[in-house]
Design a protein around this motif. Structure first.
Motif, PDB file in Angstrom:
ATOM      1  N   THR A   7      -5.403 -34.410  21.619  1.00 20.63           N
ATOM      2  CA  THR A   7      -4.767 -33.526  20.648  1.00 20.63           C
ATOM      3  C   THR A   7      -3.384 -34.067  20.354  1.00 20.63           C
ATOM      4  O   THR A   7      -2.625 -34.380  21.267  1.00 20.63           O
ATOM      5  CB  THR A   7      -4.654 -32.091  21.199  1.00 20.63           C
ATOM      6  OG1 THR A   7      -5.962 -31.618  21.512  1.00 20.63           O
ATOM      7  CG2 THR A   7      -3.999 -31.165  20.189  1.00 20.63           C
ATOM      8  N   VAL A   8      -3.060 -34.171  19.077  1.00 19.67           N
ATOM      9  CA  VAL A   8      -1.739 -34.616  18.645  1.00 19.67           C
ATOM     10  C   VAL A   8      -1.075 -33.450  17.927  1.00 19.67           C
ATOM     11  O   VAL A   8      -1.655 -32.858  17.013  1.00 19.67           O
ATOM     12  CB  VAL A   8      -1.839 -35.853  17.720  1.00 19.67           C
ATOM     13  CG1 VAL A   8      -0.481 -36.228  17.170  1.00 19.67           C
ATOM     14  CG2 VAL A   8      -2.471 -37.018  18.463  1.00 19.67           C
ATOM     15  N   GLN A   9       0.135 -33.121  18.349  1.00 14.34           N
ATOM     16  CA  GLN A   9       0.923 -32.057  17.721  1.00 14.34           C
ATOM     17  C   GLN A   9       2.103 -32.698  16.993  1.00 14.34           C
ATOM     18  O   GLN A   9       2.710 -33.644  17.509  1.00 14.34           O
ATOM     19  CB  GLN A   9       1.468 -31.098  18.788  1.00 14.34           C
ATOM     20  CG  GLN A   9       0.429 -30.361  19.567  1.00 14.34           C
ATOM     21  CD  GLN A   9      -0.124 -29.177  18.799  1.00 14.34           C
ATOM     22  OE1 GLN A   9       0.495 -28.648  17.887  1.00 14.34           O
ATOM     23  NE2 GLN A   9      -1.303 -28.748  19.192  1.00 14.34           N
ATOM     24  N   MET A  10       2.437 -32.174  15.830  1.00 11.65           N
ATOM     25  CA  MET A  10       3.582 -32.627  15.046  1.00 11.65           C
ATOM     26  C   MET A  10       4.512 -31.441  14.824  1.00 11.65           C
ATOM     27  O   MET A  10       4.035 -30.357  14.480  1.00 11.65           O
ATOM     28  CB  MET A  10       3.129 -33.155  13.680  1.00 11.65           C
ATOM     29  CG  MET A  10       2.099 -34.252  13.719  1.00 11.65           C
ATOM     30  SD  MET A  10       2.830 -35.790  14.228  1.00 11.65           S
ATOM     31  CE  MET A  10       1.424 -36.875  14.116  1.00 11.65           C
ATOM     32  N   GLY A  12       9.039 -30.228  14.044  1.00 13.37           N
ATOM     33  CA  GLY A  12      10.380 -30.625  13.646  1.00 13.37           C
ATOM     34  C   GLY A  12      10.423 -31.331  12.304  1.00 13.37           C
ATOM     35  O   GLY A  12      11.360 -32.062  12.009  1.00 13.37           O
ATOM     36  N   GLY A  13       9.381 -31.150  11.501  1.00 11.45           N
ATOM     37  CA  GLY A  13       9.295 -31.790  10.199  1.00 11.45           C
ATOM     38  C   GLY A  13       8.282 -32.923  10.163  1.00 11.45           C
ATOM     39  O   GLY A  13       7.901 -33.382   9.089  1.00 11.45           O
ATOM     40  N   MET A  14       7.817 -33.374  11.308  1.00  9.43           N
ATOM     41  CA  MET A  14       6.819 -34.454  11.358  1.00  9.43           C
ATOM     42  C   MET A  14       5.537 -34.053  10.634  1.00  9.43           C
ATOM     43  O   MET A  14       4.891 -34.892  10.009  1.00  9.43           O
ATOM     44  CB  MET A  14       6.478 -34.818  12.807  1.00  9.43           C
ATOM     45  CG  MET A  14       7.572 -35.533  13.559  1.00  9.43           C
ATOM     46  SD  MET A  14       7.916 -37.173  12.896  1.00  9.43           S
ATOM     47  CE  MET A  14       6.338 -37.963  13.061  1.00  9.43           C
ATOM     48  N   GLU A  15       5.198 -32.776  10.708  1.00  4.46           N
ATOM     49  CA  GLU A  15       3.953 -32.325  10.082  1.00  4.46           C
ATOM     50  C   GLU A  15       3.960 -32.557   8.571  1.00  4.46           C
ATOM     51  O   GLU A  15       2.910 -32.699   7.959  1.00  4.46           O
ATOM     52  CB  GLU A  15       3.676 -30.857  10.413  1.00  4.46           C
ATOM     53  CG  GLU A  15       4.695 -29.881   9.890  1.00  4.46           C
ATOM     54  CD  GLU A  15       5.945 -29.729  10.755  1.00  4.46           C
ATOM     55  OE1 GLU A  15       6.774 -28.871  10.393  1.00  4.46           O
ATOM     56  OE2 GLU A  15       6.116 -30.436  11.752  1.00  4.46           O
ATOM     57  N   LEU A  16       5.141 -32.618   7.957  1.00  2.00           N
ATOM     58  CA  LEU A  16       5.236 -32.870   6.522  1.00  2.00           C
ATOM     59  C   LEU A  16       4.712 -34.257   6.158  1.00  2.00           C
ATOM     60  O   LEU A  16       4.223 -34.478   5.050  1.00  2.00           O
ATOM     61  CB  LEU A  16       6.680 -32.714   6.047  1.00  2.00           C
ATOM     62  CG  LEU A  16       7.298 -31.332   6.253  1.00  2.00           C
ATOM     63  CD1 LEU A  16       8.770 -31.346   5.874  1.00  2.00           C
ATOM     64  CD2 LEU A  16       6.537 -30.282   5.476  1.00  2.00           C
ATOM     65  N   PHE A 120       4.740 -35.201  18.806  1.00  3.60           N
ATOM     66  CA  PHE A 120       5.763 -35.945  18.099  1.00  3.60           C
ATOM     67  C   PHE A 120       6.721 -34.925  17.470  1.00  3.60           C
ATOM     68  O   PHE A 120       6.278 -34.095  16.675  1.00  3.60           O
ATOM     69  CB  PHE A 120       5.153 -36.828  17.007  1.00  3.60           C
ATOM     70  CG  PHE A 120       4.282 -37.924  17.530  1.00  3.60           C
ATOM     71  CD1 PHE A 120       4.804 -39.184  17.799  1.00  3.60           C
ATOM     72  CD2 PHE A 120       2.936 -37.702  17.759  1.00  3.60           C
ATOM     73  CE1 PHE A 120       4.001 -40.202  18.281  1.00  3.60           C
ATOM     74  CE2 PHE A 120       2.112 -38.712  18.235  1.00  3.60           C
ATOM     75  CZ  PHE A 120       2.647 -39.967  18.508  1.00  3.60           C
ATOM     76  N   ILE A 121       8.005 -35.008  17.817  1.00  3.55           N
ATOM     77  CA  ILE A 121       8.999 -34.067  17.305  1.00  3.55           C
ATOM     78  C   ILE A 121      10.130 -34.843  16.635  1.00  3.55           C
ATOM     79  O   ILE A 121      10.768 -35.690  17.267  1.00  3.55           O
ATOM     80  CB  ILE A 121       9.600 -33.207  18.442  1.00  3.55           C
ATOM     81  CG1 ILE A 121       8.503 -32.483  19.212  1.00  3.55           C
ATOM     82  CG2 ILE A 121      10.628 -32.225  17.891  1.00  3.55           C
ATOM     83  CD1 ILE A 121       8.990 -31.841  20.507  1.00  3.55           C
ATOM     84  N   SER A 122      10.366 -34.558  15.375  1.00  4.22           N
ATOM     85  CA  SER A 122      11.490 -35.176  14.684  1.00  4.22           C
ATOM     86  C   SER A 122      12.769 -34.482  15.120  1.00  4.22           C
ATOM     87  O   SER A 122      12.860 -33.256  15.109  1.00  4.22           O
ATOM     88  CB  SER A 122      11.331 -35.066  13.173  1.00  4.22           C
ATOM     89  OG  SER A 122      12.486 -35.592  12.535  1.00  4.22           O
ATOM     90  N   THR A 123      13.763 -35.279  15.500  1.00  2.00           N
ATOM     91  CA  THR A 123      15.059 -34.706  15.883  1.00  2.00           C
ATOM     92  C   THR A 123      16.082 -34.917  14.771  1.00  2.00           C
ATOM     93  O   THR A 123      17.244 -34.575  14.930  1.00  2.00           O
ATOM     94  CB  THR A 123      15.585 -35.345  17.190  1.00  2.00           C
ATOM     95  OG1 THR A 123      15.761 -36.754  16.973  1.00  2.00           O
ATOM     96  CG2 THR A 123      14.619 -35.106  18.322  1.00  2.00           C
TER      97      THR A 123
END
Length: 127
Positions: A7-10, A12-16, A120-123
């Motif tokens: 399972t991959v989670q996105m 912090g904006g990565m999902e965009l 994956f979390i965008s900082t």
């Protein structure tokens, strides 16, 4: 053929960057050939087929996952630099493997296991 489910989670904006989906359930090949995937022709012509362990095969690791996401899940393939640089994610993206910082797990060399969760979390944020 051998596969692995992760399972991959996105967030912090990565999902965009990934079709506005925050969760991706992936079935990946258990082994891959770096010469025909990561170091092969870019862009790849098709998703790699599951293969058995053999000559030139490596167990699926985070390096392969980053490559796979770049070529098969990233919505805007014309701007992959928003997600990755070379074989890794770009600076400003935090990666967790089963809720642990990937630096403690071996980063790109961590071999994925069945039911792993990679986040994956965008900082980086505009302002």
């Amino acid at each position: 053929m051998a596969t692995i489910n992760v399972t991959v989670q996105m967030s912090g904006g990565m999902e965009l960057l990934f079709s506005n989906q925050s969760t991706h359930k992936l079935t990946l090949p258990r082994f891959y050939d770096p010469s025909t995937t990561i170091h092969g022709p870019s862009p790849p012509s098709s998703k790699p087929e599951p293969r058995e362990d053999g000559q030139g095969s490596k167990e699926t690791d985070v390096r392969f996952l980053v490559w796979w996401l770049r070529w098969f899940a990233l919505e805007d393939r014309e701007r992959p630099e928003l997600y990755s640089q070379g074989e890794t994610v770009r600076p400003g993206i935090l990666v967790l493997i089963n809720s642990t910082d990937w630096e403690l797990e071996g980063e790109l060399d961590y071999v994925l296991e069945e039911k792993d969760e990679i986040v994956f979390i965008s900082t980086l944020h505009g302002g």
